[in-house]
Design a protein around this motif. Structure first.
Motif, PDB file in Angstrom:
ATOM      1  N   THR A 263       0.808  -1.223   0.000  1.00  0.00           N
ATOM      2  CA  THR A 263       0.000   0.000   0.000  1.00  0.00           C
ATOM      3  C   THR A 263       0.842   1.274   0.000  1.00  0.00           C
ATOM      4  N   GLY A 264       2.156   1.136  -0.250  1.00  0.00           N
ATOM      5  CA  GLY A 264       2.981   2.351  -0.324  1.00  0.00           C
ATOM      6  C   GLY A 264       3.585   2.781   0.987  1.00  0.00           C
ATOM      7  N   LEU A 265       3.550   1.909   2.005  1.00  0.00           N
ATOM      8  CA  LEU A 265       4.270   2.214   3.246  1.00  0.00           C
ATOM      9  C   LEU A 265       5.732   1.776   3.102  1.00  0.00           C
ATOM     10  N   ALA A 266       6.544   2.102   4.084  1.00  0.00           N
ATOM     11  CA  ALA A 266       7.949   1.682   4.064  1.00  0.00           C
ATOM     12  C   ALA A 266       8.113   0.502   5.020  1.00  0.00           C
ATOM     13  N   THR A 267       8.910  -0.499   4.631  1.00  0.00           N
ATOM     14  CA  THR A 267       9.255  -1.590   5.552  1.00  0.00           C
ATOM     15  C   THR A 267      10.702  -1.413   5.978  1.00  0.00           C
ATOM     16  N   SER A 268      10.938  -1.483   7.279  1.00  0.00           N
ATOM     17  CA  SER A 268      12.286  -1.253   7.815  1.00  0.00           C
ATOM     18  C   SER A 268      12.602  -2.272   8.895  1.00  0.00           C
ATOM     19  N   VAL A 269      13.855  -2.249   9.323  1.00  0.00           N
ATOM     20  CA  VAL A 269      14.224  -3.009  10.518  1.00  0.00           C
ATOM     21  C   VAL A 269      13.676  -2.245  11.728  1.00  0.00           C
ATOM     22  N   ALA A 270      12.920  -2.936  12.576  1.00  0.00           N
ATOM     23  CA  ALA A 270      12.480  -2.304  13.831  1.00  0.00           C
ATOM     24  C   ALA A 270      13.662  -2.274  14.795  1.00  0.00           C
ATOM     25  N   TRP A 271      14.326  -3.409  14.923  1.00  0.00           N
ATOM     26  CA  TRP A 271      15.539  -3.490  15.733  1.00  0.00           C
ATOM     27  C   TRP A 271      16.174  -4.853  15.534  1.00  0.00           C
ATOM     28  N   ARG A 272      17.442  -4.931  15.864  1.00  0.00           N
ATOM     29  CA  ARG A 272      18.115  -6.213  15.964  1.00  0.00           C
ATOM     30  C   ARG A 272      18.564  -6.323  17.415  1.00  0.00           C
ATOM     31  N   LEU A 273      17.950  -7.260  18.141  1.00  0.00           N
ATOM     32  CA  LEU A 273      18.210  -7.418  19.579  1.00  0.00           C
ATOM     33  C   LEU A 273      18.283  -8.891  19.894  1.00  0.00           C
ATOM     34  N   ARG A 274      19.160  -9.252  20.811  1.00  0.00           N
ATOM     35  CA  ARG A 274      19.306 -10.658  21.217  1.00  0.00           C
ATOM     36  C   ARG A 274      19.496 -11.564  19.996  1.00  0.00           C
ATOM     37  N   GLY A 275      20.194 -11.042  18.994  1.00  0.00           N
ATOM     38  CA  GLY A 275      20.531 -11.849  17.819  1.00  0.00           C
ATOM     39  C   GLY A 275      19.402 -12.019  16.822  1.00  0.00           C
ATOM     40  N   GLU A 276      18.265 -11.379  17.059  1.00  0.00           N
ATOM     41  CA  GLU A 276      17.135 -11.536  16.125  1.00  0.00           C
ATOM     42  C   GLU A 276      16.692 -10.188  15.569  1.00  0.00           C
ATOM     43  N   THR A 277      16.298 -10.216  14.284  1.00  0.00           N
ATOM     44  CA  THR A 277      15.856  -8.977  13.628  1.00  0.00           C
ATOM     45  C   THR A 277      14.336  -8.941  13.604  1.00  0.00           C
ATOM     46  N   ARG A 278      13.781  -7.795  13.968  1.00  0.00           N
ATOM     47  CA  ARG A 278      12.330  -7.570  13.865  1.00  0.00           C
ATOM     48  C   ARG A 278      12.113  -6.441  12.865  1.00  0.00           C
ATOM     49  N   TYR A 279      10.988  -6.507  12.164  1.00  0.00           N
ATOM     50  CA  TYR A 279      10.696  -5.531  11.118  1.00  0.00           C
ATOM     51  C   TYR A 279       9.426  -4.758  11.451  1.00  0.00           C
ATOM     52  N   CYS A 280       9.258  -3.626  10.782  1.00  0.00           N
ATOM     53  CA  CYS A 280       8.040  -2.828  10.971  1.00  0.00           C
ATOM     54  C   CYS A 280       7.680  -2.144   9.652  1.00  0.00           C
ATOM     55  N   VAL A 281       6.417  -1.741   9.525  1.00  0.00           N
ATOM     56  CA  VAL A 281       6.050  -0.851   8.414  1.00  0.00           C
ATOM     57  C   VAL A 281       5.817   0.526   8.999  1.00  0.00           C
ATOM     58  N   ASP A 282       6.091   1.553   8.222  1.00  0.00           N
ATOM     59  CA  ASP A 282       5.846   2.889   8.737  1.00  0.00           C
ATOM     60  C   ASP A 282       5.288   3.818   7.670  1.00  0.00           C
ATOM     61  N   GLY A 283       4.478   4.747   8.175  1.00  0.00           N
ATOM     62  CA  GLY A 283       3.942   5.828   7.363  1.00  0.00           C
ATOM     63  C   GLY A 283       4.280   7.140   8.047  1.00  0.00           C
ATOM     64  N   GLN A 284       4.435   8.197   7.271  1.00  0.00           N
ATOM     65  CA  GLN A 284       5.021   9.428   7.798  1.00  0.00           C
ATOM     66  C   GLN A 284       4.172  10.656   7.483  1.00  0.00           C
ATOM     67  N   VAL A 285       4.026  11.525   8.481  1.00  0.00           N
ATOM     68  CA  VAL A 285       3.515  12.882   8.249  1.00  0.00           C
ATOM     69  C   VAL A 285       4.727  13.778   8.499  1.00  0.00           C
ATOM     70  N   TYR A 286       5.273  14.367   7.441  1.00  0.00           N
ATOM     71  CA  TYR A 286       6.556  15.058   7.601  1.00  0.00           C
ATOM     72  C   TYR A 286       6.474  16.270   8.533  1.00  0.00           C
ATOM     73  N   THR A 287       5.319  16.879   8.611  1.00  0.00           N
ATOM     74  CA  THR A 287       5.246  18.078   9.455  1.00  0.00           C
ATOM     75  C   THR A 287       4.073  17.976  10.437  1.00  0.00           C
ATOM     76  N   ALA A 288       4.400  17.720  11.708  1.00  0.00           N
ATOM     77  CA  ALA A 288       3.402  17.742  12.796  1.00  0.00           C
ATOM     78  C   ALA A 288       3.789  18.924  13.703  1.00  0.00           C
ATOM     79  N   ALA A 289       4.730  18.715  14.645  1.00  0.00           N
ATOM     80  CA  ALA A 289       5.200  19.876  15.429  1.00  0.00           C
ATOM     81  C   ALA A 289       5.820  20.939  14.513  1.00  0.00           C
TER      82      ALA A 289
END
Ligand code: G3P
Length: 474
Positions: A263-289
């Motif tokens: 759907t046009g979101l980005a998939t990234s590494v959420a973190w690599r911890l304890r030897g395992e990689t977790r992933y996440c999708v993210d969507g962005q609003v470039y200007t909030a604050a």
């Protein structure tokens, strides 16, 4: 075990000293002053970044007055700079993630967008680091190394030349499945000859520093958004949070599969911890604050603390698409410009302020919908953190427009706490990820009061306004 956790953000640097229960003993904040240039440029002075890390870190350490076990650092993700590896000296300003000048770099490579998405999980857009690195090489300097800010700051602290897997995954240079730099992508951006930092886990100890208080291990390196995802206990696939900071960033946990977004979101590494990689999708609003700061610059409010007193009960027909630095997922149009429509002679500042808050909430609501489409099941609750969660008007608008309850994280320091959790994992082999994150009760929950029909009608008009800001087919 006390950790000094530093959240190096776009608008400021926050340092927090926290214990193993997540209790905060001391905080210190240093504001930053990004420069907004004509033509979509956004720059930061690297010396100001480093100075803010050292000053905030030292103040928090002194105020806490307890022995520290380590230093953690969350970073902005996609902000880059060139610097001399021998002296550590910056070779010019940092190019901030909001900077759109690298659009020429991505436009020239548009034929490769499908291949780039397949390899990296990202969209070929100037938001990410590699186009900025190329732009910087073409327009500023060919000297030194060009890296994200985390690599430079960590080098300043302890001499290491590293980046963590989550930050590397925001570059457009990472093979997302192998979690390694990819030669094809490096060639695509003409960065094949660059010296790249070693990719490390977020629980790797990369050196020691005497910059704050005694000699401390440097660890807990992670992107700020991913740190907040961890702090908010989004460990199960499908759990999601939105951080309302300089921008607003919606991240949903994917687990151990780097599923590419449909759907046009980005998939990234959420973190690599304890030897395992977790992933996440993210969507962005470039200007909030950033949009709120813009309201301040226009003189409509004096600060974010005025939002709820000035915002009108309804926007009086005014609609805002807060694309002040272009539009990200799912439109990906860096040249889109913000719009305020529907004004009449009776429109007052309260309507405009309200329309901007509603516009941020509408854009996040659009991201919530596409995230649900991507996951194959709609989000049913949203966890929220960041400075703008103090606006009850914004949080209620979010619940109303997204038609789900919004749980506000009880601490204003989610990002720092997430980075501290990574450091704790590094320094104590006996604890698990669940141990260092723990459960939490919301400081407030906002339930939708609008009907689904009213929300759909408002979002329909907002989507029409958003489409009108686009400069290219999405
Ligand atoms: O992608 C940029 C983002 O991570 C920056 O976060 O807190 O400065 O809005 P923030």
């Amino acid at each position: 075990m006390h950790i000094l956790a530093i959240d190096q953000g776009t608008s400021g640097t926050k340092a927090v000293v926290t214990d193993e229960t997540g209790r905060v003993l001391a905080t210190a904040e240093e504001p930053l002053h990004p420069e907004y240039l004509d033509g979509g440029g956004v720059e930061q002075d690297p010396r100001e970044l480093l100075g803010s890390v050292l000053t905030a870190g030292r103040r928090a350490a002194a105020e806490a007055g307890v022995p520290l076990a380590g230093v953690a650092l969350a970073n902005q993700g996609e902000t880059v700079l060139a610097w001399d590896r021998r002296t550590g000296e910056p070779l010019g300003p940092a190019i901030v993630w909001q900077d759109r000048r690298a659009e020429s770099v991505t436009a020239a490579r548009s034929g490769s967008s499908a291949r780039v998405a397949e390899l990296t999980g990202l969209v070929l857009d100037p938001y990410f680091s590699a186009p900025k690195m190329r732009w910087l090489r073409d327009h500023r300097t060919t000297g030194g190394v060009v890296t994200t800010t985390d690599t430079w700051l960590v080098h300043q602290l302890c001499g290491a030349f590293v980046t963590d897997a989550s930050t590397a995954s925001r570059s457009l240079l990472l093979d997302l499945d192998a979690v390694s730099w990819n030669a094809e992508l490096l060639d695509l951006f003409g960065l094949g000859g660059e010296e790249l930092p070693e990719i490390v886990a977020s629980d790797a100890v990369v050196g020691t520093t005497t910059a704050f208080s005694g000699e401390l291990p440097v660890t807990g390196l992670i992107v700020d958004q991913q740190a907040a995802l961890l702090a908010e206990n989004c460990l199960d696939a499908g759990t999601a949070k939105c951080t309302y900071g300089t921008g607003a960033f919606l991240l949903a946990q994917l687990g151990d599969v780097a599923a590419r977004s449909k759907t046009g979101l980005a998939t990234s590494v959420a973190w690599r911890l304890r030897g395992e990689t977790r992933y996440c999708v993210d969507g962005q609003v470039y200007t909030a604050a950033s949009a709120v700061r813009w309201l301040c610059d226009l003189g409509l409010i004096t600060g974010a603390d005025q939002l709820d007193t000035v915002a009108a009960a309804d926007p009086g027909g005014v609609l805002c698409v807060p694309a002040l630095a272009g539009l990200a997922a799912p439109w990906w149009d860096a040249s889109a410009a913000a719009s305020l429509t529907g004004m009449t002679l009776s429109t007052g500042r309260g309507h405009l302020v309200r329309a901007v808050l509603d516009g941020i909430a509408a854009q996040v609501a659009a991201l919530i919908t596409v995230t649900g489409d991507d996951l194959g099941t709609p989000l049913t609750r949203l966890r929220a953190d960041g400075g703008l969660t103090r606006s009850r008007v914004l949080m209620q608008a979010q619940a109303d427009l997204a038609q789900l309850p919004v749980d506000v994280y009880p601490s204003p320091h989610a990002t720092a706490l997430g980075a501290a959790a990574c450091a704790r994992l590094a320094l104590d082999p006996t604890v698990s990820i669940a141990d260092v994150v723990g459960g939490w009760s919301p400081a407030a929950t906002y339930e939708p009061v609008w009907s689904a029909d009213r929300a759909a009608e408002h979002l329909g008009r907002w989507h029409t306004a958003a489409r009108a800001t686009l400069t290219k087919e999405s």
